[in-house]
Design an enzyme around this catalytic site. Structure first.
Site, PDB file in Angstrom:
ATOM      1  N   CYS A 117      -2.944  24.030  66.581  1.00 56.95           N
ATOM      2  CA  CYS A 117      -3.985  25.042  66.807  1.00 56.95           C
ATOM      3  C   CYS A 117      -4.200  25.288  68.314  1.00 56.95           C
ATOM      4  O   CYS A 117      -3.254  25.553  69.041  1.00 56.95           O
ATOM      5  CB  CYS A 117      -5.260  24.585  66.102  1.00 56.95           C
ATOM      6  SG  CYS A 117      -6.461  25.874  65.779  1.00 56.95           S
ATOM      7  N   HIS A 118      -5.438  25.164  68.799  1.00 59.85           N
ATOM      8  CA  HIS A 118      -5.710  25.382  70.223  1.00 59.85           C
ATOM      9  C   HIS A 118      -5.136  24.289  71.120  1.00 59.85           C
ATOM     10  O   HIS A 118      -5.094  24.445  72.340  1.00 59.85           O
ATOM     11  CB  HIS A 118      -7.222  25.500  70.468  1.00 59.85           C
ATOM     12  CG  HIS A 118      -7.813  26.775  69.961  1.00 59.85           C
ATOM     13  ND1 HIS A 118      -8.345  26.883  68.695  1.00 59.85           N
ATOM     14  CD2 HIS A 118      -7.942  27.994  70.526  1.00 59.85           C
ATOM     15  CE1 HIS A 118      -8.776  28.122  68.505  1.00 59.85           C
ATOM     16  NE2 HIS A 118      -8.555  28.818  69.602  1.00 59.85           N
TER      17      HIS A 118
ATOM     18  N   GLU B 230      -7.761  34.293  66.227  1.00 60.80           N
ATOM     19  CA  GLU B 230      -8.864  34.279  67.193  1.00 60.80           C
ATOM     20  C   GLU B 230      -9.866  35.388  66.870  1.00 60.80           C
ATOM     21  O   GLU B 230     -11.085  35.177  66.927  1.00 60.80           O
ATOM     22  CB  GLU B 230      -8.318  34.437  68.610  1.00 60.80           C
ATOM     23  CG  GLU B 230      -9.223  33.879  69.688  1.00 60.80           C
ATOM     24  CD  GLU B 230      -9.416  32.370  69.611  1.00 60.80           C
ATOM     25  OE1 GLU B 230     -10.426  31.948  68.996  1.00 60.80           O
ATOM     26  OE2 GLU B 230      -8.595  31.621  70.160  1.00 60.80           O
TER      27      GLU B 230
END
Length: 228
Positions: A136-137, A167
């Site tokens: 993910c991030h 996002e």
């Protein structure tokens, strides 16, 4: 690659979106689901963060607790080693680890990309033949890593992470400092993706990356195949 080396789990120290009062932090399941798969096959982990110490949890991630994630959330060892007293990145010896895993949660967008200690650790593990992994991030920890020629490590590599579409769906587009997908492409990566919020992970050599909060186990499975 020695089988007895541990995996280093990287967590954020950032509790809010920049200077706002909007809370973020670690997306809890992205740590617990990953380590759960490792523990099943006897792989040990350590927990680090840029500053060490306290790791805030993204409150929104607590809406996605299942029995498994909750068991770690209540576990005194996990609370102590991961959430309260994570090891400062500057104290980590890369030679102790066969892989590094960057967890997500929006907080990481502020303290993962330009941390010199995390960069040194990651590049050393990679040079030692180990694996750099993220979900993910957590891809934010990969953007400014360099190879031996000082070129972006991710250039020409197939990787994935939280997408621009995801996002927008998260409702945080105006709060984040950059878009993962855009920055990955600017650094020369071949950014791959599946449908929003579907499990997806990919390996390219020593890089293993997962797209979103539903992908930690997929990342873990790929890593285990390589280090067990």
């Amino acid at each position: 690659m020695s089988n007895n080396k541990k995996v280093l789990i990287v967590l954020t120290n950032v509790a809010t979106y920049g200077q706002t009062n909007d809370a973020t932090g670690l997306w809890l399941g992205e740590a617990t689901e990953f380590i759960d798969e490792l523990f099943k096959v006897g792989i040990e982990v350590d927990y680090t963060s840029p500053n060490g110490g306290y790791v805030p949890i993204d409150p929104r991630s607590l809406n996605y607790l299942d029995e498994n994630i909750t068991s770690y959330y209540k576990d005194s060892d996990f609370q102590e080693r991961a959430l309260m007293h994570s090891i400062p990145a500057k104290e980590i010896n890369p030679d102790d680890y066969s892989a590094i895993y960057y967890t997500g949660g929006h907080g990481v967008m502020w303290d993962f990309p330009n941390n010199p200690y995390l960069q040194r650790i990651s590049e050393a593990i990679y040079k030692n033949g180990g694996y750099i992994t993220s979900v993910c991030h957590g891809i934010a920890g990969l953007f400014f890593l360099q190879d031996d020629n000082r070129k972006p490590l991710i250039a020409g590599k197939k990787i994935t992470g939280f997408t621009t579409a995801e996002e927008y769906l998260s409702g945080k587009v105006k709060k984040v400092p950059f878009m993962n997908e855009t920055l990955a492409q600017q650094r020369g990566a071949n950014f791959l993706k599946k449908r929003a919020y579907k499990p997806f992970a990919i390996q390219d050599g020593q890089l293993i990356t997962g797209q979103n909060p539903f992908s930690p186990r997929e990342v873990a499975h790929l890593l285990i195949q390589n280090i067990k």
